[in-house]
Structures are given as C-alpha cells and as structure tokens.
Design an enzyme around this catalytic site. Structure first.
Site, short mmCIF file in Angstrom:
data_model
loop_
_atom_site.label_atom_id
_atom_site.label_comp_id
_atom_site.label_asym_id
_atom_site.label_seq_id
_atom_site.Cartn_x
_atom_site.Cartn_y
_atom_site.Cartn_z
N TYR A 407 43.11 49.16 43.53
CA TYR A 407 44.15 49.41 44.56
C TYR A 407 45.50 49.77 43.92
CZ TYR A 407 45.37 44.27 44.38
OH TYR A 407 45.74 43.01 44.04
N GLU A 408 46.45 50.13 44.74
CA GLU A 408 47.76 50.57 44.26
C GLU A 408 47.65 51.68 43.20
OE1 GLU A 408 50.36 49.53 45.83
OE2 GLU A 408 49.26 48.01 46.93
#
Lengths: 531, 531
Positions: A407-408
């Site tokens: 993620y990110e």
C-alpha cells in the site's frame, strides 16, 4: 541499548535535530520524558489491543463497521493524551513540536498496534493537509482531527485505478452551493468505524475530462455526515478479508451524490495531496521500524530464556548462546538500527529540506516495509516452531508487515519514483546533495575501516547513478536494482552514524558485506533487455 | 513452457534418469502419461480441498481430530489411484517405479494441497522405512500404508527436545511380550485424524541412560490401536494453532504405557530413522517447488489479465507488459526452475549415490523452503492489494510455505549439517565429487557465457570450501553463509542444465548476478568473531 536509548543516541547525532530541538525549546530531559511516556502508552494502552483485534477483526453490521473491543476507548485516550497532535501548530489544537519527535515516538505505537494506528496515520496526515489548504474548513476540522473527536481517510484507488491514478473515474459535479461526488473507492482504511463522531474523506475526483489524466483531478473533503447530521450518501459496500491487519477495516466505499468541499484549486488535486501522502509514507517507515523493533525484542527475549542444545551431558544452554543465533539476532538488529537512523534523519529533513526528504522517502517507504517483514520472518526463525504458532505474537507481525510494501505505493512505484523522478528528471542535482551530506557524515566517523567501506560504497553508488543518468540501462528495468543500491548507499552513511551513536555492533555488521551487496545491486541495474 | 513440459525437458537432461527409466522399462509416453495424470489429479481432486481446509482447519472433538470436509474421500482416492506407492516394491503393494518419478509428480500435489499432503509424506516415508527394517511388522504394515488404508507419523520432538534430539525423555520399558512407551511428543503432523483405520507412530524413545544422548534412543512403531482394536494409551493433548497449514493437524501426543514394537536394533533409533528423514526432506523440497510453481502460475495469469497503466489517453495495458513486472515474474521463475532441476537430480541420486544425495539434501531442504516462500511473497507483490486479500490463493501459499524452513530441521540445522558434517568431517571428499559432477554438467552447456559464469562460481565455491576446510573461519558462524554459497554453486551448475533443457531465460537470469551473490556469501562466511 534498548529501543529508547538507541533512539535518543541517534537523535543526538542527527544533524538537523539539535537545531529543531533548540528552536522548539526542548531540552534533553523533556524529550526523554515524552518518548518514555510514548513507550509506556504503547505498552500499556495499545499493545493489549493488538492480538484481540487480530482475532476479532472488524465486521460490517447493518451497513456500519464495528471495530474490535477496546478500540474506541484507546482512541479517546490517544487523542486526549495529545499523541495525534504533537507536531500540529498550537493554534490548531496541536503542541507545536517538531515532526521528528513524532517520528521518534511513532515506532513504539506502530510496533504495539499497527492496525489500530492506521486511523491515526490518515487522521494526522489529513490535519496537516487541511492546515496547508486553510480556510474555514481547516478552522472547523483541524482541531477536531487533532483531538481525535473526528477522523479522516484518504480515498484514491478505484476498482480500475490503482497505481495509475490518472484513470480515476469518480466524478465531482458542481451544483448550486457546492459539489456532488459520485463513484466507487477501494482500499480505504477505516473508511467507516464506530470510534469517533465524524469521518472526513480526503478524496480525489474528476472535475476535468478523462483525457486530462491526473490534471483533471481535484481534491475534496467529503464528510460521512453533513453539517445537519444526515448521512451523506456514502455506503460501505465491503470490508476486505486480508492476510493480516485485521484490526484495520479496509473498506470499499460507494459515493452517491455525496456533498463534497473543494480543497484548493480545481485540477490540482494530486499535487495538493502530496503533503498527506508524504506523511503517510513516513508512517509506513515507522510501521516497518515498529514491527522490526518489536520482532527483535521478542526474538531476543526468547533466545535468552529458551534453553536448547549444548553438550548432551550438561544442562541445555540458552538459545542465544549459539553463535548462529547471535548472528541471526544481529542480522535483524542491524537493518532495524539503520532504518531507525533513516526515520530520524528523514523526519528532520521533512521540516527543512523537502528536496532531500523527497529523495529519501521512497527508500524509507520500501525498506521500512522490507526491514519490518524480514525482521518478523527472522524472528520467527529464531523462535522456530513456536514462532509459527499463534501462541506467540511474531506470526501476526509477519502477516501485518507484509502489506507495507504494497500500500501507499508498491515497491515498483517507489523504484520508478526513485530512479526516474528523483534521479533522471532531476538531472542528478538532489543526488549530489545526498552524496555531499552522506560523505560528510561518513568523514566524521572515528572508525577508519567503517569510513573506508562506506566511502567505497558511496563512490560506487555515485558512479552507478552517473551511468544511469547517461542512459546506460533501461530505467524501467533498472529501477528495482537502483532502489536497492540507494538503500545500500543510505546504509553505508547511516551505519557510520550508528557507530557514532554507540551502536557499534549493528553499524559494523551492516557494513560487513555492503560492498558485495552493492555489486549485486549494480548487476541488477544492468539486466539484459530480453528480461 | 508449462510446469509439466519443463519437468519432462529437465528429466531428459538429468543424467541418472535415463538409466533408471530404462531399468524400469519406462518409455517417454508412459512417463508423460503418468505425470499428466498427476497434474490432473492435483487440479481435480486436491486443489479444491486447499482453501476449504485453510478456513475450516482441524478440530479436536471428544479427544479425536476431525479433518476438513473432503479429506477422507480424497485420501481414499490418493491411495486407490496408487499415488502413495509408485516407488514401493511391487511385492509390498507398490509399483516398483523410480523415486524420481514420484519426485516429478509430487510438486503438483504439494502445490495444490500442501497441508493435505503432509499425511502422504509421513505415510510414504514410513512405508519405505519399514521396508528397510523388514520382518513381520513390515509384511503387515507396508501394503496397508501403500494403499492408504493405514497411515503413519514420525514422532521425534518433545517439549524440551527439539533440534537437540539427544535430550529426548520419552521412555520405552521392556515388559513381557514387548515394550511400553511413556512420554510426550509434540509437532506431530496428522498425529490423529479420521481419514483411515489405523495410525502407526514411528517414534524415538529412550532405552538407554540420558547420558548416552542419541545413542540411548531406539525406534518403535506405536499403533494408535492395538491388534485387538483397543486404544493404545495415546491422547491428543492439543492441536497447535498456526499461521498457516491449517489443513494439517499438528498434534501434541501423550503416550501412557502404550504398546510399541521395537524396530531394528536398540540404541540405533536415530540412524535407522535416516531413510524416513531423507524422504521427508525430499518432500520439503517438493513442497517448496509446488508452492513456487503454483504462485508463479497465479502471478503470470494475473499479470496477463489485469489491465493497468500505460499512456493515460489509451486503454490500460496488461500488467505483464510492464518491464518491471516481467522482471518480477522472471525473478520468481528462475529459482523455481533451478529448484525443479535440483529435485530431479537429487531424487535420481537418492536411488543411486547416497553420499552425493546426502550432500545435496540440506540445500534442497532449505532452498526449497526459501524459494517457495519467496515465490509466494513475490507473487503477492505482482498481485498488489488483491494478493493480500483472501480472495486470491496467494496469501495462503505464503502462510503455508513459511513453515518449511522451520520443520524437518531448521535452516540453522541444515547449515550446520552442510558445513560441519558434509564438508569438514567428510574431509572434502564428497565436495570433490559434487564439483566433478557440476563441472562436467557445465562443460556440456552450449552457451559460452553461461559456461564461463558457472565455472567461475564453481571455482569460487571450491576455493571457499578449501578455506573453510583449512579452518579459516568459525564453522558455527560461517555455516549459514556457506549453505548459501552451496546453493549458488548448485544454481551455477543447474542453470546450465536449464539452458540445455530449453528454459534459456530462467537459466540466464539465474546466472546474471551469480558471481556477485557468491561474493556476498563468501563475506558472510567470514564474519568477525564479535558477532
């Protein structure tokens, strides 16, 4: 040296920190007291939540998300005790402390209850973003986010737009008195919950044509309830079932004509989000560090208590007395300490030298993720069969940590960012400033052997970078190897700092095979085109 | 080239295989037909069990273990269709086929349902062990194990005796008419279940004094029920809750005066178990290969179907068209193919050259484990957020694969075995035979660049080995690095074989950074004593 002592020792030799501490009027005793309180809060309030949340998970009940037992109370205390707002301005409900102090405390929180802290990450980051965009909406929202009375999410991904943000289809339409948002968003951490009174979604939606890509995107604040208290047309359509991070509800949200407030300028949505994204990427580094330091602590404790092996005619000896186990523990401790030094360096730069901070962020993001995951896996190996069972917390750390590299911005995205944006498009300018800073740090190290190794590794990174700038390899294919080379260069630099800070074993171990690893990364930068 | 084609192509260039195939009267068409059936059985019968078993798990009910739905029926078919007994002698209920044919088929089964196949692993290995110890007990048990009517476990570990087998405390007492076993055993896979009529525990118990260490241990067969059908004093005290492998009940067993049959000679328990342990370590390599090939297949399929990225004004392109994703897939495929070549080589040697087989086993065991785990993690990275969810089977593969480096001898144990037993105590004799064989293989490769790289890597491994034989480093501290060096030497050799077998991309990619990785392993063999 425990985690707190190592943090303090590293802060003392992090160049930017002393300046910031003085500016904020912070003396050593105060800093130590704050970090001790953070560690105490982490152990006393957060750590007990983590195994319970992992087992209970979050449930979708009557259209709303129910969080694990204890969450609401802990959230209240997190806000009341000021842990969300340390580095927000005093006028905005904060305490006006440096970001670095937050970053020094955060790994204790993240290691204790990473899933729970996902809500803190987006709420904090949103408060900082709204402080930047300003206006009445900031005056209304920032103090409430700072106290934890209200919370926030970041809504970017959609079913057909993940890493390719330019394909976002959620639409914002201007109507009398405001904007209406319609579309679907996925992977929204704490997209709904029962821990606070109101949720603000920081959301990218299309205000221009699809052909405009990211330049047709604007940033909105979309509250879950309107000012009148009515639901704002937002439905939780699903909670993801995941391998880990069960204590963080990952929601799919549907927006049906929801009222939104335009933040800043239309068409400038993505660049406006950068401050929020940067803070959340710093958080991922703190997550990896938190997981790593906790995994290491568990492995060390197990190795000192568990008796195994030794001569068969004598009582068994502590596991940690076997040389290979000592090696395993140090192989976890060394990158963990390097990561800690980087988190502290990076957070001071984020308050002072944004160019250099942006240069280090993809490294901190990705090697926070990898260090945390590998530390959890390494700790499991020290514990053996016990570590594979749910009797011990290591397996949860491993499952939770695995998401950080996804993620990110995945590893692949960080690698493209680091090579193409931070090196090639930048023409090597920030690279030069990075190398100057790193070489100055290395030159100040008293250990000659460490200095020699680190200098050689930095020279190789310099040469490799010049090669890639000159077009020696396909950037897309070289990016992963170059990201790894960047981490090794950072390791060379900060291993010397570790030695200065009294963590000699970690620093020297990190340097031991660094030249060979840099040679490996160089090879990966020069993959043949047929790959 | 799919997994079956690559398997067939590699068998064709595995030197020992043709001899064995001829001796067994196997033509190519028959081999292909058997392996195709195996792949079909794996997909049709085994694969559907895997997600169900992961969710349902095994439960302890009224003192007995209840296995997941479908298990009993699948087990019946596995036995009836002859997949347990291919390489057992025809007189013992088997089909008299070479072990290699089993090893070629096994990864399909393991990748489809590793947890379920844990029962096959111990049952098969016990049948082979009993064939060796012989006598009436073999005549009674082997055919029933071969058919799956009865099953078997291996019982070594105890709460205070894990890797240090010499501390086993379970006692065997001779009474009139036999032996009585009393003690506790842990980590017993399928220590109880509801899939067959009888369970035989192959168990190490102490018949000599504790001071005798492993020389005071004898091997027993302890049936769960006596010949009269009565329970034999065995209680399941616990099923472990684990991170993965939920479909394999890991039992703690208590033996209270249970009747046991002494196998072979008293005091020779551990060496007698070696055939069983060797077969189970071969299985771990097949597990890693099975997980890796399945993870790779899922990642490839996702990369070809999922559309993402590309110019924003054109439709999105398949994920797999991005160079970095191609690289990620090849970085999974290359070690997977090397592992496949090693499994085939090793299994032919286990039927012909036990010394060399013993030399390769710790490498196959550990890098089976690591390749499987890293492939699952790499596949998750290709899938991104989707891979972290339970919607896709990759997260189960990752959780299941993580145990392989722990059970059947941890990485640390394999490393000590490889350096101390297989190199130092052996005086380098088997090393010499390994190098001769590897160099002959490399010399036969048509690709000059591959040959040069592989030769250089083997020369470095040779020199490193001579250094360590000469006492250049502390063996306990060097063992992990040396195990890695051994795997790189095997990679050099078998990457050339891959090229010969038509898997040029995998072979060349495996060789690309091999010299640099060997330099890294050398550095890890020379860690300073302060570690």
């Amino acid at each position: 040296m425990d985690d707190l002592e190592q943090t303090r020792a590293l802060m003392a030799v992090t160049p930017g920190w002393q300046v910031q501490a003085e500016a904020a009027g912070l003396d050593d005793a105060t800093v130590t007291a704050i970090l001790s309180e953070a560690a105490k809060f982490a152990e006393g309030v957060l750590a007990p939540l983590n195994p319970v949340a992992d087992r209970t998970g979050c449930r979708l009940q009557d259209g709303r998300v129910a969080t694990p037992p204890g969450y609401a109370g802990a959230w209240l205390r997190l806000g009341q005790d000021g842990w969300l707002s340390m580095d927000l301005a005093e006028g905005a409900g904060g305490q006006g402390l440096p970001l670095t102090l937050h970053a020094a405390a955060a790994p204790f929180f993240e290691g204790a209850a990473m899933a729970f802290m996902m809500l803190a990450g987006s709420t904090r980051a949103a408060a900082h973003l709204l402080t930047q965009t300003g206006g009445a909406v900031a005056a209304e929202w920032v103090p409430r986010l700072a106290s934890g009375d209200w919370t926030a999410t970041i809504c970017i991904s959609e079913p057909d737009a993940g890493s390719d943000v330019g394909r976002i289809r959620t639409r914002a339409e201007e109507v009398e008195g405001g904007w209406r948002i319609t579309g679907s968003k996925i992977w929204i951490s704490f997209g709904d919950h029962d821990m606070a009174d109101r949720i603000g979604h920081l959301l990218l939606a299309r205000t221009g044509p699809a052909s405009a890509g990211t330049r047709g995107l604007s940033l909105f604040l979309v509250p879950d309830r309107t000012d009148s208290g009515a639901r704002n047309g937002i439905t939780v359509t699903r909670i993801e079932e995941k391998m880990g991070l069960h204590g963080s509800p990952t929601c799919a949200l549907s927006f049906a004509g929801s009222e939104g407030i335009l933040l800043g300028e239309a068409g400038r949505g993505l660049p406006q989000l950068f401050r929020m994204i940067e803070l959340m990427r710093l958080q991922t580094a703190c997550q990896g560090l938190g997981i790593a330091q906790r995994a290491l602590a568990i492995a060390r404790s197990y190795a000192s208590e568990r008796l195994q092996g030794g001569p068969p005619d004598a009582p068994p000896v502590p596991l940690g007395s076997h040389p290979d186990v000592r090696r395993q523990l140090l192989a976890i401790a060394a990158p963990t300490a390097v990561l800690r030094a980087l988190v502290l360096e990076l957070s001071t730069l984020m308050d002072g030298d944004e160019g250099l901070a942006g240069y280090l962020l993809p490294l901190a993001k990705n090697f926070g993720a990898e260090t945390g995951f590998q530390a959890a896996s390494g700790a499991m190996q020290v514990l053996g069969g016990a570590g594979y069972t749910r009797e011990w917390p290591v397996e949860q750390l491993l499952r939770d940590a695995r998401v950080i590299a996804i993620y990110e911005g995945t590893t692949g995205m960080q690698a493209q960012d680091f090579l193409i944006r931070r090196l090639i498009r930048d023409g090597g300018q920030t690279l030069g400033r990075f190398l100057d800073r790193a070489r100055a740090g290395v030159a100040a190290c008293r250990d000659e052997a460490a200095r020699d190794t680190a200098t050689a590794v930095l020279d190789r990174f310099d040469a490799l970078s010049r090669d890639l700038l000159a077009g020696a390899a396909s950037p897309e294919l070289a990016a992963d190897g170059y990201l790894r080379a960047g981490w090794l260069a950072v390791t060379a630099w900060l291993a010397c700092r570790l030695i200065e800070a009294g963590s000699e074993r970690e620093g020297r171990f990190a340097l031991h095979d660094l030249s060979e690893r840099m040679a490996g990364a160089e090879a990966l930068c020069h993959l043949p085109a047929w790959v």
